[in-house]
Design an enzyme around this catalytic site. Structure first.
Site, PDB file in Angstrom:
ATOM      1  N   HIS A   1       4.112 -13.407   4.915  1.00  0.00           N
ATOM      2  CA  HIS A   1       3.091 -13.585   3.889  1.00  0.00           C
ATOM      3  C   HIS A   1       3.609 -13.278   2.485  1.00  0.00           C
ATOM      4  O   HIS A   1       4.784 -12.973   2.285  1.00  0.00           O
ATOM      5  CB  HIS A   1       1.853 -12.769   4.235  1.00  0.00           C
ATOM      6  CG  HIS A   1       1.025 -13.414   5.294  1.00  0.00           C
ATOM      7  ND1 HIS A   1       1.186 -13.147   6.643  1.00  0.00           N
ATOM      8  CD2 HIS A   1       0.045 -14.353   5.225  1.00  0.00           C
ATOM      9  CE1 HIS A   1       0.332 -13.877   7.346  1.00  0.00           C
ATOM     10  NE2 HIS A   1      -0.363 -14.619   6.505  1.00  0.00           N
TER      11      HIS A   1
ATOM     12  N   SER B   1      -3.293 -10.312   4.411  1.00  0.00           N
ATOM     13  CA  SER B   1      -2.350  -9.983   5.470  1.00  0.00           C
ATOM     14  C   SER B   1      -1.004  -9.657   4.856  1.00  0.00           C
ATOM     15  O   SER B   1      -0.579 -10.294   3.890  1.00  0.00           O
ATOM     16  CB  SER B   1      -2.184 -11.161   6.439  1.00  0.00           C
ATOM     17  OG  SER B   1      -1.138 -10.903   7.358  1.00  0.00           O
TER      18      SER B   1
ATOM     19  N   ASN C   1     -10.559   1.780  15.249  1.00  0.00           N
ATOM     20  CA  ASN C   1      -9.509   2.464  14.494  1.00  0.00           C
ATOM     21  C   ASN C   1      -8.538   1.392  14.038  1.00  0.00           C
ATOM     22  O   ASN C   1      -7.689   0.949  14.802  1.00  0.00           O
ATOM     23  CB  ASN C   1      -8.796   3.516  15.330  1.00  0.00           C
ATOM     24  CG  ASN C   1      -7.677   4.200  14.540  1.00  0.00           C
ATOM     25  OD1 ASN C   1      -7.565   4.019  13.337  1.00  0.00           O
ATOM     26  ND2 ASN C   1      -6.852   4.972  15.217  1.00  0.00           N
TER      27      ASN C   1
ATOM     28  N   ASP D   1      -3.516 -16.041   3.155  1.00  0.00           N
ATOM     29  CA  ASP D   1      -2.429 -16.933   2.757  1.00  0.00           C
ATOM     30  C   ASP D   1      -2.455 -17.246   1.266  1.00  0.00           C
ATOM     31  O   ASP D   1      -1.813 -18.198   0.821  1.00  0.00           O
ATOM     32  CB  ASP D   1      -2.515 -18.258   3.530  1.00  0.00           C
ATOM     33  CG  ASP D   1      -2.215 -18.086   5.004  1.00  0.00           C
ATOM     34  OD1 ASP D   1      -1.624 -17.060   5.366  1.00  0.00           O
ATOM     35  OD2 ASP D   1      -2.589 -18.973   5.790  1.00  0.00           O
TER      36      ASP D   1
ATOM     37  N   GLY E   1      -3.758  -8.533   9.071  1.00  0.00           N
ATOM     38  CA  GLY E   1      -4.708  -9.473   8.479  1.00  0.00           C
ATOM     39  C   GLY E   1      -5.795  -9.863   9.452  1.00  0.00           C
ATOM     40  O   GLY E   1      -6.947 -10.088   9.058  1.00  0.00           O
ATOM     41  N   SER E   2      -5.449  -9.963  10.735  1.00  0.00           N
ATOM     42  CA  SER E   2      -6.463 -10.270  11.748  1.00  0.00           C
ATOM     43  C   SER E   2      -7.497  -9.151  11.833  1.00  0.00           C
ATOM     44  O   SER E   2      -8.694  -9.400  11.968  1.00  0.00           O
ATOM     45  CB  SER E   2      -5.800 -10.489  13.110  1.00  0.00           C
ATOM     46  OG  SER E   2      -4.934 -11.604  13.065  1.00  0.00           O
TER      47      SER E   2
END
Length: 446
Positions: free
Chosen positions: A228, A223, A296, A198, A90-91
Site C-alpha cells: 500500500h 491499510s 481486539n 488504496d 486494513g480489513s
C-alpha cells in the site's frame, strides 16, 4: 560491551549500529536491467524505519504504546481529522468501521440485521464481508470505465426504505464521485464509509474545498500492508471527525470496553469503583465493563514505530506515484486504440495505487498478461472483478437471498473479463516505467 554505560547510552549505541547496518546492507539500490522482475508494489524504506523498530523492540512494550499515540497524532494532523485509531490491518479497519454503525448508541440510524448497504461488487472483498457477516444486505451497483468507481446515476435506483449506509472504496487511488455520493447520503440521511485503503493521499475538491479522501464521509479506513501507499507490515487505521463514532470505534477496537484508560493506566477518570453500569453491582470495576460487543484489533508499537518513519516520507511517496502514473500514461497513449487508459474522476487529484488497463474489443487480456508477465512485469486483476461470481457467493446465489443487485453489472463483468493493472509505486525508476510500457506495446503487437 556496555560496561560503564547507562541504559540510555547503551541503547543509543545499539541504534547507531542498526543505522549503520541498514545503510550498509539494506539501502543499496540494485540497478535495473531489462528483464528484471518488476513487482506491482513493494516496500520503500531506509534506516529510519529499522532504527524505530529496534527502538520499539528495546523498549519491549509489545502492545500499543507511545509510538501508537504518536502515529495516530501524526496521521490525524496530515489528514486534518481529530480522531484516528490504529488497528492491525486494513480489513480490520473496514470491519471496525462497519460494526461501529451497528452500535445501539446511534439510535434510529443504527444499522440492524436486514438493513441494506449500497456498495459495488468490483473491488476487494473486505469492503463487503463485514456486512454479510453481520447480517446486513449489500446492494451492488455497477461501476464506470475508465474511472472504475461506482456509477452514481444508479444510486437512487439502489435506495430503499431499508438503506442505512453507503460503503465503497476509492478504486486504486482514484476518488469516486464524492460530490454526488455525499449529496445522495445527505438527502437520505445515510452513513458514508470511505474505504480509503488504496487511496491514502488522494484529494478531492468539494464545493471549492480540497480535502483528503477518507475525510469527507463519516468514517475513513486505511491499510498499511506492504504493497500500500505506506507500510508498517501489517496495520490499518480508522478515522473520523465525529466524536460519538470515535468513542464507539475505540470501544469496539478494544474489546468493547466502556473504560477509556490507556493500556497500563488505571482510574484515569477517578471513578473506577463508584459507577453503575447495566445490571452490574454498583461500583463494579470500570476496567471490566463492556458497553459494546467488540474485538481486539489493536496494532503493536513495533508496527506503529515503522509507520511513524513512513509518514515522514509519505508526501514524497504520493508525488512519485503521480509522476510514475503520468509517465506511464504518456508512454501508452500510442496504444489507446487497443487499451482503455485510466482517467481521474472530475474534481479529483489521485494518489494512484496502480495503473488500470482495459482491453478493447479484439484484444485478449489473457494473451497480453501472459506476454508481459513473461517479460518480468507483475500484473494484478482488479481484485474480485465481480465478487458475486466467486465461490464464497455460491450459497447466496443458490438461495437468491442475502444480497441485491441493482440492474445489470455490465461494466463490472467487463472488468472481470478484460481489465488488469500494473504498479506505479514510488520505488519504481523511470527506466522501470519505460520498460513496462515497452513490454505492453510489444505484447499488443504480437
Amino acid at each position: 560491551m556496555f560496561e560503564d554505560k547507562t541504559e540510555q547510552e547503551a541503547r543509543q549505541e545499539i541504534l547507531a549500529l542498526v543505522e549503520e547496518y541498514a545503510e550498509r546492507f539494506r539501502e543499496k539500490k540494485r540497478e535495473f536491467h531489462p528483464g528484471d522482475r518488476i513487482s506491482y508494489a513493494s516496500r520503500v524504506y531506509d534506516h529510519k524505519e529499522m532504527v524505530n523498530a529496534a527502538d520499539a523492540v528495546l523498549e519491549f512494550w509489545l502492545t500499543s504504546g507511545r509510538y501508537t499515540d504518536l502515529f495516530e497524532k501524526k496521521l490525524g494532523a496530515y489528514l486534518g481529522v481529530p480522531f484516528v485509531s490504529l488497528v492491525n490491518s486494513g480489513s480490520s479497519a473496514n470491519l471496525l468501521a462497519f460494526m461501529a454503525l451497528t452500535s445501539p448508541k446511534l439510535g434510529e440510524r443504527r444499522v440492524c440485521r436486514g438493513d441494506e448497504i449500497i456498495t459495488v461488487a468490483c473491488g476487494f472483498p473486505t469492503t463487503v464481508t463485514p456486512m454479510l457477516q453481520y447480517g446486513a444486505v449489500p446492494v451492488f451497483v455497477d461501476v464506470t470505465i475508465p474511472q472504475y468507481n461506482i456509477d452514481v446515476t444508479k444510486l437512487e435506483a439502489a435506495y430503499s426504505p431499508k438503506t442505512k449506509a453507503v460503503m465503497i472504496a476509492h478504486t486504486l487511488g482514484n476518488p469516486f464521485d464524492l460530490k454526488a455520493v455525499k449529496q445522495f447520503c445527505d438527502a437520505h440521511g445515510l452513513w458514508l464509509i470511505e474505504d480509503n485503503c488504496d487511496a491514502l493521499g488522494s484529494r478531492y475538491t468539494l464545493d471549492g474545498v480540497t480535502q483528503f479522501t477518507g475525510t469527507v464521509g463519516d468514517i475513513g479506513t486505511s491499510s498499511f500492508y506492504p504493497p500500500h501507499h505506506m507500510t508498517m507490515g501489517e496495520g490499518g487505521a480508522v478515522y473520523t471527525k465525529n466524536v460519538v463514532l470515535h468513542n464507539i470505534l475505540r470501544s469496539m477496537r478494544d474489546w468493547g470496553r466502556d473504560c477509556r484508560c490507556p493500556s497500563g493506566v488505571d482510574n484515569l477518570c477517578g471513578h473506577r469503583f463508584d459507577g453503575q453500569y447495566g445490571e452490574l453491582p454498583k461500583g463494579y470495576d470500570h476496567k471490566y465493563v463492556y458497553s459494546e460487543f467488540g474485538f481486539n484489533l489493536k496494532a503493536t508499537d513495533l508496527q506503529a514505530s515503522i509507520g511513524c518513519a513512513q509518514l515522514e516520507k509519505f508526501p514524497h511517496f504520493v508525488e512519485r506515484r503521480k509522476e510514475n502514473f503520468k509517465r506511464l500514461r504518456a508512454a501508452l497513449s500510442p496504444v489507446a486504440d487497443k487499451l482503455i487508459l485510466p482517467e481521474a474522476c472530475e474534481h479529483a487529484d489521485p494518489s494512484w495505487f496502480g495503473f488500470l488497463l482495459t482491453c478493447r474489443e479484439g484484444v485478449s487480456r489473457e494473451k497480453l498478461v501472459r506476454y508481459i508477465e513473461s517479460k518480468g512485469v507483475q500484473t494484478r486483476m482488479l481484485f474480485a472483478g465481480n465478487l458475486t461470481k466467486h465461490p464464497c457467493f455460491d450459497t447466496l446465489r443458490a438461495s437468491g437471498k442475502g444480497y441485491r443487485i441493482v440492474g445489470e453489472l455490465t461494466e463490472t463483468d467487463r472488468i472481470m473479463r478484460d481489465t488488469f493493472w500494473i504498479g506505479v509505486y514510488p520505488g519504481m525508476t523511470d527506466e522501470m516505467i519505460d520498460y513496462m510500457a515497452t513490454a505492453i506495446r510489444e505484447g499488443l503487437a504480437e
